[in-house]
Motif scaffolding. Structure first.
Motif, PDB file in Angstrom:
ATOM      1  N   TRP A  71      47.230  38.645  32.916  1.00 55.71           N
ATOM      2  CA  TRP A  71      46.916  37.650  33.936  1.00 55.71           C
ATOM      3  C   TRP A  71      47.530  36.315  33.524  1.00 55.71           C
ATOM      4  CZ3 TRP A  71      41.000  37.967  35.420  1.00 55.71           C
ATOM      5  CH2 TRP A  71      40.732  39.239  35.955  1.00 55.71           C
ATOM      6  N   CYS A 106      49.918  39.529  36.919  1.00 59.15           N
ATOM      7  CA  CYS A 106      49.374  38.973  38.157  1.00 59.15           C
ATOM      8  C   CYS A 106      48.906  37.543  37.936  1.00 59.15           C
ATOM      9  CB  CYS A 106      48.243  39.839  38.695  1.00 59.15           C
ATOM     10  SG  CYS A 106      46.798  39.953  37.635  1.00 59.15           S
ATOM     11  N   TRP A 116      54.122  33.596  44.812  1.00 53.23           N
ATOM     12  CA  TRP A 116      54.022  34.928  44.195  1.00 53.23           C
ATOM     13  C   TRP A 116      53.908  36.002  45.266  1.00 53.23           C
ATOM     14  CZ3 TRP A 116      52.552  36.367  38.797  1.00 53.23           C
ATOM     15  CH2 TRP A 116      52.857  35.348  37.893  1.00 53.23           C
ATOM     16  N   ARG A 152      54.246  39.893  44.603  1.00 51.29           N
ATOM     17  CA  ARG A 152      53.479  39.883  43.372  1.00 51.29           C
ATOM     18  C   ARG A 152      51.991  39.717  43.676  1.00 51.29           C
ATOM     19  NH1 ARG A 152      56.047  37.947  38.968  1.00 51.29           N
ATOM     20  NH2 ARG A 152      54.257  38.815  37.848  1.00 51.29           N
ATOM     21  N   ALA A 153      51.151  40.252  42.818  1.00 51.86           N
ATOM     22  CA  ALA A 153      49.703  40.122  42.979  1.00 51.86           C
ATOM     23  C   ALA A 153      49.269  38.704  42.629  1.00 51.86           C
ATOM     24  CB  ALA A 153      48.990  41.128  42.079  1.00 51.86           C
ATOM     25  N   ALA A 173      42.483  43.856  39.522  1.00 50.09           N
ATOM     26  CA  ALA A 173      43.388  44.242  38.436  1.00 50.09           C
ATOM     27  C   ALA A 173      42.726  44.106  37.066  1.00 50.09           C
ATOM     28  CB  ALA A 173      44.644  43.371  38.475  1.00 50.09           C
TER      29      ALA A 173
END
Length: 327
Positions: free
Chosen positions: A22, A38, A50, A55-56, A66
């Motif tokens: 993250w 992410c 993002w 992208r997450a 996630a």
């Protein structure tokens, strides 16, 4: 693609396997946006960048699905906000999750050592370059609740919620006060927009005066603060995340009222304020008014003249000016 910002350049040279990690509250940087893992950020504009790349990306107020093999926290200028992120991460993630903290020396990253020590978290320095430092620790169960950082204060007869990192944290800004002093004489009836709502003081004041209010901010903490401020005063208004006008589509208002931001962390950024002024007429009804307050030194006269043809200075106390422009 190579990293663009000093903090990301420092991370780019690490041997750590950051796949799936993250990234917490990072700056805009193509190296991150085209990589792996992410994003968790309160900044809608960063999240949107993002998402546009597939992208997450989540807000800290979202339910995040996630898993996190590790976390990189980009230390913010507001140290109390950095402390909130630490508490939030320790509450969200399994104990012992690897946590890296990176930031610029001028932004106060070296103070992280004292913050971590106060929380009982061990720490070691991993690297230093580009006037930045990188530290390593792990999440732990802490006795402190992240919600405890929310505070309240009173201004203009209103109870306001405040969160670290939100503009005017814990107090009424002098410029906002000057703006509010002018509003009784110039604020039209009808639906009005509080753009860059912060803790919600302007929107709550207008709602109390009987206006139909929409309040927006790019910062998720500000939107949540505004919602809490409205609830604390039993006032009704709509509060939305929006990058300037991005969430408003073709909506138009009798007035747009704002104390527009011009800082991004430690840097001066006129971009949002310039877009606010340049696109304001598209979101005003015929005869609608743009009312903004700004530091006296900021160069807003030219974009106001260019966008509206003319404008008035309603107040000038030497430090701040209140501008009015009509469509």
């Amino acid at each position: 693609m190579s990293a663009e910002t000093p903090v990301c350049q420092l991370l780019e040279r690490q041997d750590a396997d950051y796949r799936g990690w993250w990234w917490i509250a990072p700056p805009r940087d193509h190296w991150l946006e085209t990589g792996e893992g992410c994003l968790v950020s309160a900044d809608l504009s960063v999240r949107q960048a993002w998402l546009d790349r597939g992208r997450a990306a989540w807000s800290p107020f979202d339910s995040i699905s996630a898993e996190a093999p590790g976390v990189v926290l980009f230390w913010p200028k507001a140290h109390a906000l950095g402390e909130w992120w630490l508490l939030w991460l320790c509450a969200q993630l399994p104990e012992g999750t690897p946590l890296h903290l990176v930031g610029e020396h001028q932004g106060g990253i070296k103070r992280v050592l004292k913050v971590l020590a106060a929380l009982g978290l061990g720490c070691r320095k991993l690297d230093s370059a580009r006037r930045c430092s990188l530290f390593e620790t792990r999440t732990a169960r802490l006795p402190l609740d992240p919600d405890a950082v929310w505070t309240q204060f009173e201004a203009e007869g209103l109870n306001l919620a405040s969160h670290p990192g939100v503009f005017g944290h814990g107090k009424l800004d002098e410029g906002t006060r000057l703006l509010l002093e002018q509003l009784p004489e110039v604020l039209p009836q009808g639906e009005v927009l509080d753009l860059g709502c912060g803790d919600g003081i302007i929107g709550a004041w207008m709602a109390r005066e009987g206006r139909t209010v929409t309040a927006t901010d790019v910062n998720a903490f500000a939107v949540e603060a505004t919602r809490r401020s409205l609830a604390a005063n039993q006032l009704e208004a709509e509060a939305l995340e929006s990058d300037v006008y991005s969430a408003l589509e073709d909506r138009r208002f009798a007035a747009i009222v704002s104390n527009p931001p011009f800082h991004q962390e430690r840097s001066i950024d006129y971009g949002p304020a310039a877009r606010l002024i340049e696109q304001a007429a598209q979101h005003l009804l015929p005869g609608g008014r743009l009312l903004i307050v700004a530091n006296a030194f900021l160069p807003y006269a030219e974009p106001l003249e260019r966008s509206f043809g003319s404008f008035r200075v309603l107040a000038d106390n030497g430090r701040f000016k209140v501008y009015l422009a009509e469509r």
